[in-house]
Scaffold this active site. Structure first.
Site, PDB file in Angstrom:
ATOM      1  N   HIS A  10      28.487  37.212  52.701  1.00 59.18           N
ATOM      2  CA  HIS A  10      28.613  37.708  51.331  1.00 59.18           C
ATOM      3  C   HIS A  10      27.916  39.060  51.145  1.00 59.18           C
ATOM      4  CE1 HIS A  10      28.933  33.180  50.200  1.00 59.18           C
ATOM      5  NE2 HIS A  10      30.085  33.666  50.609  1.00 59.18           N
TER       6      HIS A  10
ATOM      7  N   HIS B 212      29.343  33.026  45.738  1.00 59.80           N
ATOM      8  CA  HIS B 212      30.138  33.540  46.855  1.00 59.80           C
ATOM      9  C   HIS B 212      30.900  34.724  46.259  1.00 59.80           C
ATOM     10  CE1 HIS B 212      29.783  29.690  49.345  1.00 59.80           C
ATOM     11  NE2 HIS B 212      28.966  29.584  48.312  1.00 59.80           N
TER      12      HIS B 212
END
Ligand SMILES: Cc1cc2nc3c(=O)[nH]c(=O)nc-3n(C[C@H](O)[C@H](O)[C@H](O)COP(=O)(O)OP(=O)(O)OC[C@H]3O[C@@H](n4cnc5c(N)ncnc54)[C@H](O)[C@@H]3O)c2cc1C
Length: 594
Positions: free
Chosen positions: A528, A572
Site C-alpha cells: 500500500h 487498503h
C-alpha cells in the site's frame, strides 16, 4: 519504425467475456490525429481518468500502459487464485533495498504490469479508511474538496454494491445506507463461507469491549471487526480494467490504448516556447531500441503509481537537483519532494497452526482439488475461489494510556482512526503453501505508520528499476504498535470460541526484545505505498502537486495515482486511489470546460 502492439496474455477458455482480445491501438491509429490528453499508466488512477474524460465524445485520450492485456488471464479473473499472480509475468517484480530494521532483508514488492495495473493483481479488499483521514487531507491541502463529506459523491460514482455470488442473507453483514448500487466497480461480501467465520463473530460478542463488531467499516467510522467487502462481482475480480476500461468503454472511438508500451520521460513541449510546459511524452515499445514522442494538446496525466511516477519525473529532470546531478541527469525543474515521503504499512503474517483441515492450504497443495474448484469456478462461478481467503478485518486502537504516547504524539488522523489492522485469513497466505500443517493467519500492521522512505534512482537509464527504500520500523511507534497488535491477537484467540482450534502459536516470543526480533525476521510490505508525489496546499513550499493535482511550478502536467496522497489513510489503497481519480477527473473537466 512503428511497431505493432501485441497482446501476450495467457488465453484460457473462459467463455466470451474473457476470450475476446481487448480493443488496443497501434501507433498508426492516431498518427496525424490531435490528442487532447495522454494518460500514463492504466491502473486505478489511469483507468478512471481515461474513462471519465472520454465520456465526452469530443475529447480524445491516449492511454499508455507498460503491461499487456488482462483478457483471458484466469488467475486475474478468479479471486481465489490471486496468490499465483505474485512474481508472475503480470507483476513488475520490484525488490526493495535492504531494510536495516529487518536484519537487512530485501522485500519482494509486487505491482501490476497489466491493463488495470495493480487492481488486476491485488487482493480486492474494499476499504475507504476513516472519515478523519480525508478531513486531514483537506486540512493539509487547504482544500475542503478533499474532506470526507465532499468526497461522498466520488465514493458513490466508483462503487456498485452487488449481492454475493451465493446469494446468502447479508442482513447484519453490512450497512446498505453507506453504499452505492449504481457506480462502476463491483463490490460484494464473501460468496463462500470460511470455516472460521462463526468463531470470529462469536469472539466479537465474547470480547466486545476490546474487539467490538462493526457492521460496516466503510461508513467513515472504521473501528472494530467487520465482514470484508471486496471488489468482486459475480464471483469475478472487478478491476479498473474490467470496470472503467470494460468492453463498452475501451471501444470508444475517442479512446486509444497502447499496451506493452513503456514511458521513459515527459518532455518540455518545444513549440510552446514555455520553459514550464510539459505536454510531451517519450516512450518505447522495444525496450529502448526505438523511442517515440507524442504531445497532448491539453495535458499529460501521469498515473504510473507510487514507484514509477516519481521515477518518470526524476528521469525527466523533475526532482531534487542534487540527487539528479549526481546521476548526470540535467535538472529541468527543481522539486525536492519528488520521491520523498514514501509511506507504506509493514505487515507481519502471524501463522497459527490449527486443528482443522478446512483451510486454504488443503486446496493449495493438492493439484487435483485445485483443478476441481477451478473448474467449478469456470462452469458456475461458485465455490471457494470466488473470494480471497479472508472474511474479516479489524481496525483497532492502542489504549489511550499506552506508554508510547509519552514519547510520541498519536499519529492517527483522529480519535476514531485505527492504529493497527488485523486481517484474519483462513489459512497461510504464502505461496506456495507450506508443505504440511493447516493455519490461521492473523496479519498485523500499523495502519497509521510513522516511518517514511524514499524512491530514488540508481542510474540515468529510465529502463532500470527505481531504488525502493521503505525505511521500515525507523520509528519507535511502528515497532510498538506491531508488538502490541501481536499481543492483542493472542488475547483474541484466547476467547472460548477458539477452544480446541489452535495447536501452536507462530512464535514463543513474549518480551519486547524477542518480539522485535520476530518482527525483524518476518515483516514484509503490505503493498500500500503512497505519498511520493504528495499534494500540499498551494502555498506550501514542500510537496509535488497542488490540491488540483497539477505539478507545482509546471504547466500541462498532472498526477493522478496513489503517489499524490499526502498521508496514508488507515485503509487498503485501491479505493482511496479510485476516489482521488474520480475527483481529479472532475477537476480536469472543470479546468478545460469539457
Ligand atoms: C499484491 C497486492 C495486493 C493488494 N491488495 C489490495 C487490496 O486488497 N485492497 C486494496 O485496496 N488495495 C490493494 N493493493 C493496492 C492497490 O491495488 C493499489 O494501491 C492501487 O492499485 C494503486 O493505484 P495506482 O493507480 O496508484 O497504481 P497502479 O494500479 O499500480 O497503476 C499504475 C499503472 O502504471 C503502469 N506503469 C508504470 N510505469 C509505467 C511506465 N513507465 N510506462 C507505462 N505504464 C507504466 C503500471 O504498469 C500500472 O498499470 C494491493 C497491491 C498489491 C501489489
Amino acid at each position: 519504425m512503428l511497431l505493432p502492439v501485441f497482446c501476450f496474455s495467457l488465453a484460457i477458455g473462459l467463455g466470451t467475456r474473457y476470450a475476446e482480445a481487448a480493443v488496443i491501438s497501434t501507433l498508426d491509429d492516431f498518427v496525424d490525429k490531435s490528442l487532447d490528453f495522454v494518460v500514463i499508466g492504466a491502473g486505478a488512477g489511469g483507468g478512471v481518468i481515461a474513462n471519465r474524460l472520454t465520456e465526452n465524445p469530443n475529447v480524445s485520450v491516449l492511454l499508455i500502459e507498460a503491461g499487456g492485456s488482462n483478457e483471458g488471464v484466469l488467475d486475474v479473473a478468479a479471486p481465489g487464485l490471486q496468490n499465483f499472480l505474485l512474481n508472475s509475468a503480470w507483476d513488475w517484480n520490484f525488490t526493495s533495498t535492504p531494510q536495516i530494521a529487518l536484519n537487512n532483508r530485501t522485500l519482494a514488492v509486487p505491482r501490476g504490469f497489466i491493463l488495470g495495473g495493480t487492481t488486476s493483481i491485488n487482493q480486492m479488499i474494499y476499504t475507504r479508511g476513516s472519515s478523519e483521514d480525508y478531513d486531514l487531507w483537506a486540512n493539509i491541502t487547504d482544500d475542503e474538496g478533499w474532506s470526507w463529506d465532499n468526497l461522498q459523491k466520488y465514493i458513490r460514482k466508483n462503487e456498485q454494491f452487488t449481492p454475493p455470488v451465493d446469494h446468502h442473507n447479508t442482513t447484519g453483514q453490512f450497512d446498505p445506507n453507506v453504499h452505492s448500487f449504481d457506480g462502476i466497480v463491483s463490490v460484494s461480501l464473501q460468496g463462500f463461507p470460511n470455516g472460521i467465520d462463526n468463531r470470529t463473530i462469536q469472539t466479537t460478542s465474547e470480547l466486545s469491549e476490546e474487539f467490538p463488531f462493526n457492521l460496516d467499516m466503510n461508513s467513515g467510522f472504521q473501528l472494530g471487526i467487520g465482514w470484508v467487502q471486496a471488489t468482486i462481482g459475480d464471483g469475478t475480480r472487478s478491476s479498473s480494467a474490467t470496470s472503467y476500461l470494460g468492453p463498452s468503454f475501451i471501444s470508444r472511438p475517442n479512446l486509444y490504448v497502447l499496451l506493452n508500451t513503456r514511458v521513459l520521460r515527459v518532455l518540455k513541449t518545444d513549440h510552446d516556447h514555455q520553459q514550464s510546459d510539459f505536454r510531451s511524452v517519450e516512450f518505447t515499445q522495444d525496450a529502448g531500441v526505438t523511442t517515440h514522442t507524442i504531445t497532448a494538446s491539453k495535458e499529460l496525466v501521469i498515473a504510473a503509481g507510487t514507484f514509477m511516477t516519481p521515477h518518470i519525473l526524476m528521469h525527466s529532470g523533475i526532482g531534487d537537483s542534487e540527487g539528479l546531478k549526481s546521476l548526470g541527469i540535467q535538472t529541468v525543474h527543481h522539486l525536492p519532494s519528488v520521491g520523498k515521503n514514501l509511506t507504506e504499512q509493514p505487515i507481519v503474517r502471524n501463522k497459527w497452526l490449527v486443528n482443522s483441515t478446512d483451510t486454504l492450504e488443503t486446496i493449495a497443495r493438492n493439484d487435483t482439488l485445485l483443478a476441481e474448484v477451478t473448474e467449478e469456478w469456470e462452469r458456475r462461478r461458485m465455490g471457494p475461489i470466488v473470494d480471497p481467503p479472508l472474511s474479516f478485518i479489524g481496525w483497532l486502537r492502542l489504549p489511550e494510556n499506552s506508554s508510547i504516547f509519552q514519547q510520541v504524539p498519536d499519529p492517527a488522523a483522529g480519535p476514531n482512526t485505527s492504529h493497527y489492522e488485523l486481517i484474519i485469513t483462513n489459512g497461510a497466505l504464502s505461496h506456495p503453501a507450506p508443505a504440511t500443517g493447516n493455519f490461521l493467519t492473523f496479519s498485523t500492521s500499523p495502519s497509521s505508520p510513522t516511518s517514511r522512505g524514499t524512491i530514488s534512482l540508481n542510474s540515468s537509464n529510465p529502463l532500470e528499476y527505481p531504488l525502493i527504500d521503505f525505511n521500515f520500523f525507523s520509528t519507535a511507534f511502528d515497532r510498538f504498535v506491531v508488538r502490541e497488535a501481536y499481543r492483542n491477537t493472542k488475547k483474541f484467540l484466547a476467547a472460548q470460541s477458539w477452544d480446541g482450534y489452535i495447536l501452536a502459536p507462530p512464535t514463543n516470543a513474549t518480551t519486547d526484545d524477542e518480539l522485535d526480533e520476530y518482527i525483524s525476521q518476518n515483516a514484509a510490505d503490505q503493498h500500500h505505498p503512497v505519498g511520493t508525489a504528495a499534494m500540499s496546499s498551494k502555498s506550501a513550499t514542500y510537496g509535488v502537486v497542488d490540491p488540483d493535482l497539477r505539478v507545482k511550478g509546471l504547466v500541462g502536467l498532472r498526477i493522478v495515482d496513489a503517489s499524490v496522497f499526502p498521508r496514508l489513510p488507515a485503509a487498503h489503497t485501491q479505493v482511496p486511489t479510485y476516489i482521488v481519480a474520480e475527483r481529479a477527473a472532475d477537476l480536469i473537466k472543470d479546468f478545460w470546460g469539457i
